[in-house]
Design a protein around this motif. Structure first.
Motif, PDB file in Angstrom:
ATOM      1  N   GLU A  17     -23.043 -22.364 -10.342  1.00 31.88           N
ATOM      2  CA  GLU A  17     -21.949 -21.632 -10.989  1.00 31.88           C
ATOM      3  C   GLU A  17     -22.186 -21.487 -12.486  1.00 31.88           C
ATOM      4  O   GLU A  17     -21.242 -21.529 -13.273  1.00 31.88           O
ATOM      5  CB  GLU A  17     -20.602 -22.327 -10.753  1.00 31.88           C
ATOM      6  N   ASP A  44     -23.269 -29.998  -6.812  1.00 26.54           N
ATOM      7  CA  ASP A  44     -23.662 -30.136  -5.413  1.00 26.54           C
ATOM      8  C   ASP A  44     -25.059 -29.564  -5.189  1.00 26.54           C
ATOM      9  O   ASP A  44     -25.247 -28.628  -4.424  1.00 26.54           O
ATOM     10  CB  ASP A  44     -22.617 -29.405  -4.543  1.00 26.54           C
ATOM     11  N   HIS A  75     -19.434 -28.329   0.416  1.00 25.95           N
ATOM     12  CA  HIS A  75     -18.198 -28.359  -0.355  1.00 25.95           C
ATOM     13  C   HIS A  75     -17.355 -29.610  -0.100  1.00 25.95           C
ATOM     14  O   HIS A  75     -16.940 -30.296  -1.036  1.00 25.95           O
ATOM     15  CB  HIS A  75     -17.436 -27.080  -0.004  1.00 25.95           C
ATOM     16  N   ASP A  97     -14.324 -22.210  -9.294  1.00 28.49           N
ATOM     17  CA  ASP A  97     -14.629 -20.805  -9.599  1.00 28.49           C
ATOM     18  C   ASP A  97     -13.440 -20.077 -10.233  1.00 28.49           C
ATOM     19  O   ASP A  97     -13.444 -18.859 -10.329  1.00 28.49           O
ATOM     20  CB  ASP A  97     -15.103 -20.070  -8.341  1.00 28.49           C
ATOM     21  N   GLN A  99     -10.615 -19.530  -9.030  1.00 29.62           N
ATOM     22  CA  GLN A  99      -9.685 -18.881  -8.109  1.00 29.62           C
ATOM     23  C   GLN A  99      -8.376 -19.670  -8.103  1.00 29.62           C
ATOM     24  O   GLN A  99      -7.308 -19.109  -7.916  1.00 29.62           O
ATOM     25  CB  GLN A  99     -10.268 -18.855  -6.690  1.00 29.62           C
ATOM     26  N   THR A 206     -19.183 -15.747  -3.550  1.00 31.60           N
ATOM     27  CA  THR A 206     -18.734 -16.840  -2.699  1.00 31.60           C
ATOM     28  C   THR A 206     -19.940 -17.522  -2.062  1.00 31.60           C
ATOM     29  O   THR A 206     -20.949 -16.882  -1.790  1.00 31.60           O
ATOM     30  CB  THR A 206     -17.767 -16.344  -1.605  1.00 31.60           C
ATOM     31  N   LYS A 207     -19.838 -18.840  -1.851  1.00 34.84           N
ATOM     32  CA  LYS A 207     -20.940 -19.587  -1.250  1.00 34.84           C
ATOM     33  C   LYS A 207     -20.730 -19.717   0.247  1.00 34.84           C
ATOM     34  O   LYS A 207     -21.508 -20.350   0.939  1.00 34.84           O
ATOM     35  CB  LYS A 207     -21.032 -20.979  -1.877  1.00 34.84           C
ATOM     36  N   ARG A 212     -20.959 -20.165   7.963  1.00 37.95           N
ATOM     37  CA  ARG A 212     -20.424 -21.406   7.406  1.00 37.95           C
ATOM     38  C   ARG A 212     -18.935 -21.517   7.670  1.00 37.95           C
ATOM     39  O   ARG A 212     -18.422 -22.605   7.935  1.00 37.95           O
ATOM     40  CB  ARG A 212     -20.685 -21.457   5.900  1.00 37.95           C
TER      41      ARG A 212
HETATM   42  N1  UDP Z   1     -19.286 -25.249  -3.509  1.00 41.16           N
HETATM   43  C1  UDP Z   1     -19.998 -26.443  -3.497  1.00 41.16           C
HETATM   44  N2  UDP Z   1     -20.935 -26.644  -2.502  1.00 41.16           N
HETATM   45  C2  UDP Z   1     -21.162 -25.723  -1.523  1.00 41.16           C
HETATM   46  C3  UDP Z   1     -20.400 -24.525  -1.527  1.00 41.16           C
HETATM   47  C4  UDP Z   1     -19.470 -24.326  -2.540  1.00 41.16           C
HETATM   48  O1  UDP Z   1     -19.806 -27.302  -4.341  1.00 41.16           O
HETATM   49  O2  UDP Z   1     -22.018 -25.985  -0.656  1.00 41.16           O
HETATM   50  C5  UDP Z   1     -18.256 -25.036  -4.573  1.00 41.16           C
HETATM   51  C6  UDP Z   1     -18.353 -23.733  -5.339  1.00 41.16           C
HETATM   52  O3  UDP Z   1     -19.179 -23.866  -6.447  1.00 41.16           O
HETATM   53  C7  UDP Z   1     -16.904 -23.499  -5.712  1.00 41.16           C
HETATM   54  C8  UDP Z   1     -16.123 -24.112  -4.575  1.00 41.16           C
HETATM   55  O4  UDP Z   1     -17.011 -25.000  -3.916  1.00 41.16           O
HETATM   56  O5  UDP Z   1     -16.539 -24.162  -6.908  1.00 41.16           O
HETATM   57  C9  UDP Z   1     -15.590 -23.071  -3.604  1.00 41.16           C
HETATM   58  O6  UDP Z   1     -16.643 -22.265  -3.130  1.00 41.16           O
HETATM   59  P1  UDP Z   1     -16.521 -20.679  -2.996  1.00 41.16           P
HETATM   60  O7  UDP Z   1     -15.745 -20.110  -4.126  1.00 41.16           O
HETATM   61  O8  UDP Z   1     -17.903 -20.150  -2.794  1.00 41.16           O
HETATM   62  O9  UDP Z   1     -15.700 -20.544  -1.654  1.00 41.16           O
HETATM   63  P2  UDP Z   1     -14.515 -19.515  -1.315  1.00 41.16           P
HETATM   64  O10 UDP Z   1     -13.525 -19.625  -2.423  1.00 41.16           O
HETATM   65  O11 UDP Z   1     -15.150 -18.185  -1.243  1.00 41.16           O
HETATM   66  O12 UDP Z   1     -13.981 -19.990   0.000  1.00 41.16           O
END
Ligand code: UDP
Ligand code: MG
Length: 328
Positions: A17, A44, A75, A97, A99, A206-207, A212
């Motif tokens: 990030e 991570d 995560h 992130d 959000q 997004t990760k 997943r």
């Molecule tokens: N993240 C992490 N390891 C992972 C995937 C995601 O630490 O294997 C972190 C990522 O950096 C972010 C948070 O988890 O801060 C949420 O991920 P993301 O925004 O990609 O997920 P979404 O909001 O799309 O569900």
């Protein structure tokens, strides 16, 4: 303990990030300027310079503590690592992130000071998410609540506040398939929700790929419900009952001379039964695989380097009940 002047830990995991590290740290510390706070960021297994940037920031900012995992553990494991390293009397977990706006954290703390032990943030609007993601998320919450005993508020994510008592209870759950938001509901105590507007991601992608997400949903349901295992029993009983009823019908038809060789029907029945059986074995396999993962007793994550864990962290293995700990 008085809830004024308490130490607040904010825990957030980060994977690649770099584009938002500075913004997240600055915004979070500004939003909580009035509190005694530590920000625990778990790297991570990032490979884009996030780790180095975090270290550079931490060198100049004593309120920031960085934990580097030895590789990408995912995560939920990263969040667990952060929770175990947190030293606060109260802990807030959130995505890094942006959000989950850090400006909502003071509202969560307000609720905590008013007596709640677990405060979950409920997304009211979700900017920048596809309709597909919103629809599948809503199905997931409905399915989860139908199949499990835990009542998870729809649209509440991992953005949550936990009092130290609830956090210790949560950390005493050492299971490998971790669905943290469900586990925070399971521990009980006084729970309450706060509504907020969920923003779009500040930067980056997004990760979570679709695969997943599917894995995560299966993990979530199987770690809180045995209902899928019952499915085989129910469908099996139903089909056996139909077969029993069909025997006399076939016999009578045969005696009356109306019997026709039903090759197509037979093929369909064989395929249907074969399919159902494989599905049932697959479901059993999902649970068996989880038992396999549990008995290996591997650590949930490994730390490369970073802040030592909180001193009062419960030891892995048999953990004292809350009563025992209160009596100490
Ligand atoms: N993240 C992490 N390891 C992972 C995937 C995601 O630490 O294997 C972190 C990522 O950096 C972010 C948070 O988890 O801060 C949420 O991920 P993301 O925004 O990609 O997920 P979404 O909001 O799309 O569900
Ligand atoms: Mg996100």
């Amino acid at each position: 303990m008085s809830r004024d002047g308490a130490m607040v830990s904010v825990v957030a995991p980060m994977l690649d990030e770099l584009a938002l590290v500075d913004e997240f740290v600055a915004r979070t510390l500004t939003a909580l300027a009035a509190e005694r706070v530590e920000l625990v960021i778990v790297d991570d297994g990032s490979s884009d310079g996030t780790a180095e940037r975090l270290d550079a920031l931490a060198a100049a900012e004593p309120r920031l503590r960085v934990v580097h995992l030895s590789r990408n553990f995912g995560h939920q494991a990263a969040l667990t690592a952060g929770l175990e390293h947190a030293r606060g009397d109260v802990v807030v977990m959130m995505d890094a992130d942006l959000q989950d706006p850090p400006e909502v954290v003071p509202t969560l703390l307000e609720r905590w000071r008013a007596g709640a032990d677990v405060v979950y943030a409920v997304r009211e609007a979700r900017a920048g998410e596809s309709r597909f993601k919103l629809a599948t998320a809503s199905w997931f919450y409905r399915l989860f609540n139908t199949l499990t005993e835990v009542r998870l508020e729809p649209d509440s994510g991992d953005f949550r506040l936990l009092d130290r008592r609830a956090l210790d209870a949560l950390l005493s759950m050492r299971e490998r398939s971790r669905f943290l938001r469900g586990m925070t509901v399971w521990v009980g105590f006084t729970q309450t929700g706060v509504h907020y507007q969920r923003d779009a991601r500040f930067a980056g992608e997004t990760k979570f790929t679709l695969t997943r997400m599917v894995r995560f949903s299966i993990d979530a349901i199987s770690s809180f419900s045995r209902a899928p295992l019952m499915l085989a029993t129910y469908v099996g009983s139903l089909l056996a009952a139909i077969a029993l009823l069909a025997i006399p019908v076939v016999l009578v038809l045969r005696l009356l001379g109306h019997y026709q060789s039903g090759f197509a029907t037979l093929t369909l029945v064989v395929l249907l039964l074969g399919g159902i059986q494989l599905l049932a074995i697959g479901i059993v396999g999902e649970y068996l695989g989880r038992i396999y993962d549990e008995v290996k007793q591997r650590p949930l994550y490994l730390v490369r380097d970073g802040a030592p864990p909180a001193a009062d962290q419960p030891p892995p293995g048999p953990v004292k009940t809350l009563d025992e700990r209160v009596g100490q």
